[in-house]
Design a protein around this motif. Structure first.
Motif, mmCIF file in Angstrom:
data_model
loop_
_atom_site.group_PDB
_atom_site.id
_atom_site.type_symbol
_atom_site.label_atom_id
_atom_site.label_comp_id
_atom_site.label_asym_id
_atom_site.label_seq_id
_atom_site.Cartn_x
_atom_site.Cartn_y
_atom_site.Cartn_z
ATOM 1 N N ARG A 14 0.844 -1.245 -0.131
ATOM 2 C CA ARG A 14 -0.025 0.061 0.061
ATOM 3 C C ARG A 14 0.912 1.296 -0.069
ATOM 4 O O ARG A 14 0.523 2.172 -0.797
ATOM 5 C CB ARG A 14 -0.845 -0.132 1.400
ATOM 6 C CG ARG A 14 -1.775 1.065 1.506
ATOM 7 C CD ARG A 14 -2.517 1.055 2.703
ATOM 8 N NE ARG A 14 -3.349 2.261 2.839
ATOM 9 C CZ ARG A 14 -4.562 2.771 2.566
ATOM 10 N NH1 ARG A 14 -5.114 1.549 1.870
ATOM 11 N NH2 ARG A 14 -5.284 3.607 2.753
ATOM 12 N N GLU A 51 -14.814 1.263 -13.639
ATOM 13 C CA GLU A 51 -14.958 0.640 -12.085
ATOM 14 C C GLU A 51 -16.364 1.219 -11.763
ATOM 15 O O GLU A 51 -17.197 -0.102 -11.108
ATOM 16 C CB GLU A 51 -14.023 1.367 -11.311
ATOM 17 C CG GLU A 51 -12.784 0.797 -11.628
ATOM 18 C CD GLU A 51 -11.665 1.457 -10.593
ATOM 19 O OE1 GLU A 51 -10.658 1.096 -10.675
ATOM 20 O OE2 GLU A 51 -12.119 2.131 -9.676
ATOM 21 N N ASP A 227 -13.274 -3.298 -3.022
ATOM 22 C CA ASP A 227 -12.841 -2.254 -3.595
ATOM 23 C C ASP A 227 -13.410 -1.956 -4.874
ATOM 24 O O ASP A 227 -14.131 -2.994 -5.375
ATOM 25 C CB ASP A 227 -11.182 -2.768 -3.946
ATOM 26 C CG ASP A 227 -10.633 -2.695 -2.377
ATOM 27 O OD1 ASP A 227 -10.731 -1.878 -1.702
ATOM 28 O OD2 ASP A 227 -9.748 -3.665 -2.491
ATOM 29 N N SER A 230 -8.879 -3.045 -8.894
ATOM 30 C CA SER A 230 -7.624 -3.540 -8.493
ATOM 31 C C SER A 230 -6.230 -3.118 -9.256
ATOM 32 O O SER A 230 -5.389 -3.611 -9.278
ATOM 33 C CB SER A 230 -7.422 -5.216 -8.824
ATOM 34 O OG SER A 230 -7.833 -5.388 -10.055
ATOM 35 N N PRO A 233 -2.134 -1.634 -6.785
ATOM 36 C CA PRO A 233 -1.895 -2.495 -5.755
ATOM 37 C C PRO A 233 -1.897 -1.935 -4.248
ATOM 38 O O PRO A 233 -1.262 -1.076 -4.082
ATOM 39 C CB PRO A 233 -0.550 -3.090 -6.182
ATOM 40 C CG PRO A 233 -0.642 -2.768 -7.537
ATOM 41 C CD PRO A 233 -1.167 -1.724 -7.597
ATOM 42 N N GLY A 236 -6.583 -0.650 -4.373
ATOM 43 C CA GLY A 236 -7.773 -1.035 -4.951
ATOM 44 C C GLY A 236 -7.878 -0.484 -6.255
ATOM 45 O O GLY A 236 -7.122 -0.476 -7.094
ATOM 46 N N GLY A 237 -8.979 0.437 -6.275
ATOM 47 C CA GLY A 237 -9.295 1.000 -7.715
ATOM 48 C C GLY A 237 -9.046 2.505 -7.760
ATOM 49 O O GLY A 237 -8.601 3.204 -6.623
#
Length: 261
Positions: A14, A51, A227, A230, A233, A236-237
């Motif tokens: 993250r 998304e 999320d 993807s 990493p 999420g989005g």
């Protein structure tokens, strides 16, 4: 404190992604070329638009995706980017009324995230020489609000903020908003014309960004997904990263428009 440190190391992916994103922003802000800003926001917009189809339980559609691309192209050449999104949404609404050939929910992606992205681009485009300064101000305010809420919640959090997002706490939100206001008040002195307007606008922007985060959490709960995507990493989005920025940008654009008026 040791638990917080362990948590940070357990989420190194993250923080690595966050570092890459910060580096990209620094480069774009430093170069400050209109075409580069438009292109980067456009890539994020199209990815976020796709998304959003999942969040609204809509099937992937080449027609919808091409509509999103056309909106962003028109926004570059039009003096009022926001109207471009409304125009295309109007076209879909008119076709729905005429043929009743698609689900009315298809209009939702033209509201969220299309309109917030167009407001974000308008913030850059309409503020002239201060456009990039406004984006820096916005990112600083929202990022510090989000970061402060993350660490503040883990250090001091006891009381849940809302059932919409049980992991968020009142204490974390308070720390985040305080840090966001502090950073925003300094970053916004130039674009707003003084410390007092910068302070007042930062208060609203920081608070609005918290609710933007909550709105995204609400959409994900309703769609039963963790999320929005993807592509990032550990994060999420695209929509997971822009949620607070969306609401913050709308608040900032509105308030700065009063000053310009």
């Amino acid at each position: 404190m040791s638990g917080l440190i362990q948590k940070i190391f357990s989420e190194k992916e993250r923080f690595l992604t966050a570092g890459v994103l910060i580096a990209i922003l620094v480069i774009v802000f430093f170069i400050n070329h209109p075409l580069m800003v438009w292109g980067l926001l456009g890539l994020c917009f199209v990815a976020g638009f796709v998304e959003s189809l999942k969040l609204f339980s809509l099937k992937p559609s080449i027609v919808l995706t091409l509509s999103a691309v056309s909106i962003w192209i028109m926004a570059y050449f039009n003096a009022s980017p926001l109207v471009c999104g409304i125009f295309v949404a109007m076209g879909f609404a008119g076709w729905l009324a005429y043929r009743r050939s698609f689900d009315p929910k298809t209009l939702l992606p033209f509201i969220y995230p299309t309109l917030p992205f167009l407001v974000l681009y308008s913030l850059y485009k309409d503020m002239g020489a201060y456009g990039i300064s406004c984006l820096i101000w916005l990112v600083a305010c929202v990022a510090l609000t989000d970061t402060g809420a993350y660490f503040g919640g883990r250090l001091f959090g006891k009381n849940p903020l809302t059932p919409t997002s049980p992991k968020k706490t009142i204490e974390g939100a308070g720390v985040g908003i305080a840090l966001g206001i502090l950073a925003g008040s300094i970053a916004g002195i130039g674009p707003s014309g003084g410390f007092i307007p910068s302070l007042l606008i930062s208060v609203v922007v920081s608070t609005a960004s918290v609710f933007g985060d909550l709105f995204e959490s609400y959409l994900k709960r309703e769609a039963d997904v963790k999320d929005s995507g993807s592509i990032l990493p550990g994060h999420g989005g695209i929509l997971d990263r822009f949620d607070g920025i969306f609401f913050g940008a709308i608040a900032m654009y509105l308030l700065l428009s009063f000053l310009r008026g």
